[in-house]
Design a protein around this motif. Structure first.
Motif, PDB file in Angstrom:
ATOM      1  N   ILE A   1     -39.000  27.090 -10.666  1.00 32.59           N
ATOM      2  CA  ILE A   1     -39.128  25.805  -9.977  1.00 32.59           C
ATOM      3  C   ILE A   1     -40.105  24.966 -10.793  1.00 32.59           C
ATOM      4  O   ILE A   1     -41.225  25.409 -11.065  1.00 32.59           O
ATOM      5  N   HIS A   2     -39.678  23.765 -11.188  1.00 33.65           N
ATOM      6  CA  HIS A   2     -40.517  22.916 -12.038  1.00 33.65           C
ATOM      7  C   HIS A   2     -41.233  21.825 -11.259  1.00 33.65           C
ATOM      8  O   HIS A   2     -41.934  21.019 -11.848  1.00 33.65           O
ATOM      9  N   SER A   3     -41.022  21.777  -9.960  1.00 35.45           N
ATOM     10  CA  SER A   3     -41.446  20.573  -9.239  1.00 35.45           C
ATOM     11  C   SER A   3     -42.246  20.882  -7.969  1.00 35.45           C
ATOM     12  O   SER A   3     -42.039  20.262  -6.931  1.00 35.45           O
ATOM     13  N   LEU A   4     -43.176  21.827  -8.065  1.00 41.23           N
ATOM     14  CA  LEU A   4     -44.058  22.087  -6.922  1.00 41.23           C
ATOM     15  C   LEU A   4     -45.057  20.939  -6.829  1.00 41.23           C
ATOM     16  O   LEU A   4     -45.835  20.710  -7.763  1.00 41.23           O
ATOM     17  N   ASP A   5     -45.001  20.192  -5.704  1.00 42.23           N
ATOM     18  CA  ASP A   5     -45.825  18.979  -5.615  1.00 42.23           C
ATOM     19  C   ASP A   5     -46.558  18.813  -4.286  1.00 42.23           C
ATOM     20  O   ASP A   5     -47.087  17.742  -3.997  1.00 42.23           O
ATOM     21  N   SER A   6     -46.582  19.873  -3.454  1.00 40.66           N
ATOM     22  CA  SER A   6     -47.339  19.773  -2.193  1.00 40.66           C
ATOM     23  C   SER A   6     -47.644  21.169  -1.659  1.00 40.66           C
ATOM     24  O   SER A   6     -46.942  22.132  -1.984  1.00 40.66           O
ATOM     25  N   LEU A   7     -48.671  21.252  -0.817  1.00 41.75           N
ATOM     26  CA  LEU A   7     -49.026  22.547  -0.216  1.00 41.75           C
ATOM     27  C   LEU A   7     -47.983  22.974   0.811  1.00 41.75           C
ATOM     28  O   LEU A   7     -47.735  24.157   0.998  1.00 41.75           O
ATOM     29  N   LYS A   8     -47.349  21.989   1.451  1.00 42.35           N
ATOM     30  CA  LYS A   8     -46.275  22.288   2.409  1.00 42.35           C
ATOM     31  C   LYS A   8     -45.136  23.023   1.685  1.00 42.35           C
ATOM     32  O   LYS A   8     -44.587  24.012   2.186  1.00 42.35           O
ATOM     33  N   LEU A   9     -44.805  22.536   0.491  1.00 42.77           N
ATOM     34  CA  LEU A   9     -43.760  23.176  -0.309  1.00 42.77           C
ATOM     35  C   LEU A   9     -44.218  24.556  -0.797  1.00 42.77           C
ATOM     36  O   LEU A   9     -43.441  25.517  -0.785  1.00 42.77           O
ATOM     37  N   ALA A  10     -45.472  24.655  -1.182  1.00 44.38           N
ATOM     38  CA  ALA A  10     -46.029  25.938  -1.638  1.00 44.38           C
ATOM     39  C   ALA A  10     -45.901  26.995  -0.540  1.00 44.38           C
ATOM     40  O   ALA A  10     -45.479  28.132  -0.790  1.00 44.38           O
TER      41      ALA A  10
ATOM     42  N   GLU B   1     -48.812   7.462 -10.950  1.00 44.99           N
ATOM     43  CA  GLU B   1     -47.876   6.406 -10.562  1.00 44.99           C
ATOM     44  C   GLU B   1     -47.467   6.570  -9.099  1.00 44.99           C
ATOM     45  O   GLU B   1     -47.103   7.654  -8.667  1.00 44.99           O
ATOM     46  N   ASP B   2     -47.516   5.467  -8.365  1.00 45.15           N
ATOM     47  CA  ASP B   2     -47.203   5.510  -6.930  1.00 45.15           C
ATOM     48  C   ASP B   2     -45.792   6.013  -6.652  1.00 45.15           C
ATOM     49  O   ASP B   2     -45.558   6.714  -5.679  1.00 45.15           O
ATOM     50  N   GLN B   3     -44.835   5.649  -7.512  1.00 53.51           N
ATOM     51  CA  GLN B   3     -43.432   5.986  -7.232  1.00 53.51           C
ATOM     52  C   GLN B   3     -43.076   7.410  -7.636  1.00 53.51           C
ATOM     53  O   GLN B   3     -41.977   7.861  -7.371  1.00 53.51           O
ATOM     54  N   LYS B   4     -44.002   8.116  -8.284  1.00 53.50           N
ATOM     55  CA  LYS B   4     -43.670   9.463  -8.751  1.00 53.50           C
ATOM     56  C   LYS B   4     -44.353  10.539  -7.920  1.00 53.50           C
ATOM     57  O   LYS B   4     -45.485  10.391  -7.489  1.00 53.50           O
ATOM     58  N   ALA B   5     -43.641  11.647  -7.758  1.00 51.89           N
ATOM     59  CA  ALA B   5     -44.216  12.799  -7.065  1.00 51.89           C
ATOM     60  C   ALA B   5     -45.169  13.514  -8.016  1.00 51.89           C
ATOM     61  O   ALA B   5     -45.217  13.227  -9.207  1.00 51.89           O
ATOM     62  N   GLY B   6     -45.894  14.459  -7.476  1.00 49.39           N
ATOM     63  CA  GLY B   6     -46.766  15.267  -8.326  1.00 49.39           C
ATOM     64  C   GLY B   6     -48.202  15.227  -7.842  1.00 49.39           C
ATOM     65  O   GLY B   6     -48.598  14.364  -7.051  1.00 49.39           O
ATOM     66  N   ILE B   7     -48.964  16.162  -8.350  1.00 50.61           N
ATOM     67  CA  ILE B   7     -50.375  16.287  -7.984  1.00 50.61           C
ATOM     68  C   ILE B   7     -51.200  15.438  -8.947  1.00 50.61           C
ATOM     69  O   ILE B   7     -50.991  15.496 -10.160  1.00 50.61           O
ATOM     70  N   SER B   8     -52.136  14.681  -8.407  1.00 48.37           N
ATOM     71  CA  SER B   8     -53.021  13.892  -9.268  1.00 48.37           C
ATOM     72  C   SER B   8     -53.868  14.851 -10.117  1.00 48.37           C
ATOM     73  O   SER B   8     -54.309  15.897  -9.629  1.00 48.37           O
ATOM     74  N   PRO B   9     -54.108  14.503 -11.381  1.00 41.21           N
ATOM     75  CA  PRO B   9     -54.953  15.369 -12.225  1.00 41.21           C
ATOM     76  C   PRO B   9     -56.303  15.702 -11.577  1.00 41.21           C
ATOM     77  O   PRO B   9     -56.825  16.797 -11.748  1.00 41.21           O
TER      78      PRO B   9
ATOM     79  N   PHE C   1     -55.706  22.349  -5.960  1.00 36.57           N
ATOM     80  CA  PHE C   1     -54.314  22.666  -5.596  1.00 36.57           C
ATOM     81  C   PHE C   1     -53.883  23.980  -6.245  1.00 36.57           C
ATOM     82  O   PHE C   1     -53.300  24.851  -5.591  1.00 36.57           O
ATOM     83  N   PHE C   2     -54.183  24.131  -7.512  1.00 39.09           N
ATOM     84  CA  PHE C   2     -53.846  25.351  -8.265  1.00 39.09           C
ATOM     85  C   PHE C   2     -54.462  26.586  -7.613  1.00 39.09           C
ATOM     86  O   PHE C   2     -53.785  27.593  -7.375  1.00 39.09           O
ATOM     87  N   ARG C   3     -55.753  26.488  -7.270  1.00 37.41           N
ATOM     88  CA  ARG C   3     -56.446  27.640  -6.665  1.00 37.41           C
ATOM     89  C   ARG C   3     -55.808  28.015  -5.329  1.00 37.41           C
ATOM     90  O   ARG C   3     -55.612  29.186  -5.023  1.00 37.41           O
ATOM     91  N   GLU C   4     -55.465  27.005  -4.553  1.00 37.19           N
ATOM     92  CA  GLU C   4     -54.867  27.276  -3.238  1.00 37.19           C
ATOM     93  C   GLU C   4     -53.490  27.942  -3.384  1.00 37.19           C
ATOM     94  O   GLU C   4     -53.140  28.853  -2.640  1.00 37.19           O
ATOM     95  N   CYS C   5     -52.712  27.475  -4.355  1.00 39.39           N
ATOM     96  CA  CYS C   5     -51.397  28.084  -4.604  1.00 39.39           C
ATOM     97  C   CYS C   5     -51.536  29.558  -4.970  1.00 39.39           C
ATOM     98  O   CYS C   5     -50.722  30.387  -4.567  1.00 39.39           O
ATOM     99  N   LEU C   6     -52.565  29.873  -5.733  1.00 38.40           N
ATOM    100  CA  LEU C   6     -52.785  31.271  -6.136  1.00 38.40           C
ATOM    101  C   LEU C   6     -53.373  32.089  -5.004  1.00 38.40           C
ATOM    102  O   LEU C   6     -52.847  33.149  -4.647  1.00 38.40           O
TER     103      LEU C   6
END
Length: 193
Positions: free
Chosen positions: A71-80, A105-113, A119-124
């Motif tokens: 999966i290349h598009s993990l972009d939220s904790l709900k999805l995680a 960018e407002d129109q794009k999904a993804g986690i802000s840098p 986010f990474f720590r929570e996913c793990l």
């Protein structure tokens, strides 16, 4: 470096020559289309690796986990959380990229840098996901190299090995910045209708 042949919208007769040639990485972004197209083929060719490269809605995860490998598009904790639950149900671990909104960018999904580390720590820690790398689609301006360079820094800072960036128009630049997965469609299959 791996080439993901982006096979979305292309029928199997266009894709099969590539499969027979021995190519294994294919990318799809519509779950329903992928299930119809790949379920049997993946049975016939067990080495194939299927990549979910589009926006993934939580209600589709139950179809994605059994069929896809990445999966290349993990972009939220709900999805995680949803991926974590479905992986347990299917006794299957997928390889996952966090989608980074590298240009904020407002129109794009993804986690802000800025939020990426947390986010990474929570996913793990909380969801026990197998995060192998980061993915981005950089802003459509002349600064692609800058964004690719930033992505490489972020990937290194998290100790990750994989980087999914670069498409038909900019894959050569992406490779210069150590992209390990490039997503190429039209340059392989021709233009979509």
């Amino acid at each position: 470096m791996n080439i993901i042949a982006v096979s979305k919208t292309f029928p199997l007769e266009k894709i099969e020559p590539l499969i027979k040639y021995g190519h294994i990485h294919f990318g799809e972004n519509k779950v329903q289309e992928a299930v119809e197209k790949w379920t049997k083929i993946k049975g016939d060719y067990p080495k194939i690796k299927l990549h979910m490269i589009g926006k993934l809605q939580t209600n589709k995860v139950k179809f994605v986990v059994p069929l896809f490998d990445y999966i290349h598009s993990l972009d939220s904790l709900k999805l995680a959380e949803k991926i974590s639950l479905e992986q347990k149900k299917n006794d299957k671990i997928l390889k996952i990229f966090i989608q980074v909104n590298i240009g904020n960018e407002d129109q794009k999904a993804g986690i802000s840098p800025n939020d990426l580390n947390l986010f990474f720590r929570e996913c793990l820690d909380k969801y026990k996901l197998n995060i192998i790398g980061l993915m981005c689609i950089p802003p459509n301006d002349k600064n692609t190299n800058f964004y690719f360079s930033e992505m490489l820094k972020l990937t290194s800072s998290l100790g990750l090995k994989e980087l999914s960036m670069g498409m038909s128009s900019d894959y050569k630049e992406a490779i210069k910045f150590e992209s390990t997965f490039v997503r190429i469609g039209s340059k392989i299959f021709g233009n979509r209708n």
